[in-house]
Design a protein around this motif. Sequence first.
Motif: not given
Length: 309
Positions: A185-213
């Motif tokens: 539900p990204l189109e209606n903003n019930a979810m946002v990119c920052g729920d999964c990704h950290t735009p300032h970088g991370s140690l995980s692939e695809a700038a994920l907030k968690q260690p893995s997909v």
Amino acid sequence: MSLTKITKKQALALSCLFVIPTISAKPLQPTQQLLQDKFIAGKYSTKGADSCLMCHAKSDTVMALFAGAHGNTASSDGPMAQLHCESCHGPQGKHKGKNEPMIAFGADGNVSAELQNTVCLSCHQDNERLAWHDSVHVDADVSCVSCHQVHAANDTILARNQQNAVCSRCHTEQRAAMHKRSSHPLENNAMVCGDCHTPHGSLSEAALKQPSVNDSCFECHAEMRGPFLWEHEAVVDDCSNCHNPHGSVNDNLLTRKAPQLCQNCHQPDGHQFNVEPTDGNVFTTGQSCLNCHNQIHGSNHPSGNYLRK
């Protein structure tokens, strides 16, 4: 508008607090070299923002700064408590009267994105930005102001209902995916990119907030985590083996429809692998492979070794 003036002694002391930007070893453009030299010289104005506003007070864009956090004169942590406008735009030097350049930000700025970002990081250096220098945004020469608004009452990207719109200005492939028939539900903003990704970088692939997909997916889909007595190797390995998290034309975010999706790994093993619509073909009715193997994420049933129970 009158702001507290600073003495030469204060300016010198504050300039020591301000990190002089360091840039790569590439040859500098004349303007950028001049601005770098001005930082080293540290010739700040003793009048602070009052000196700047003598010329720039008529600009709505400039004055919008004072409606936001960066222009808050009462905050001890903000630029206005330090070197005022020069905290970000650099020492005034001979700017007044002789129009010597100061740092300009944005796509049309007079210095590289790298130098622009070091100015921001001189204050915004915390745990959330430890991986910034290895992030995908740095690799793409994205400046902080490409996403953030400084001269504004509110930074748009920090508003949850506007974050996806800001990110999708560049991430057009993901923007297209979020409008597909099966999507989060990204189109209606019930979810946002920052729920999964950290735009300032991370140690995980695809700038994920968690260690893995998978760890990212399990934040919401905990029932898929297991552990299971009988596990599906593709699920244990990576959820994205089967699902496209941003959206898909297939049900359940699947990258392909069954049986083609299943046949990426499972070769003919005695089943009727003819996908023509003939009677009795297990792959052309209902949910194809999932007609029988309906516990595809894992099973705890004693007889569930084929993920059927």
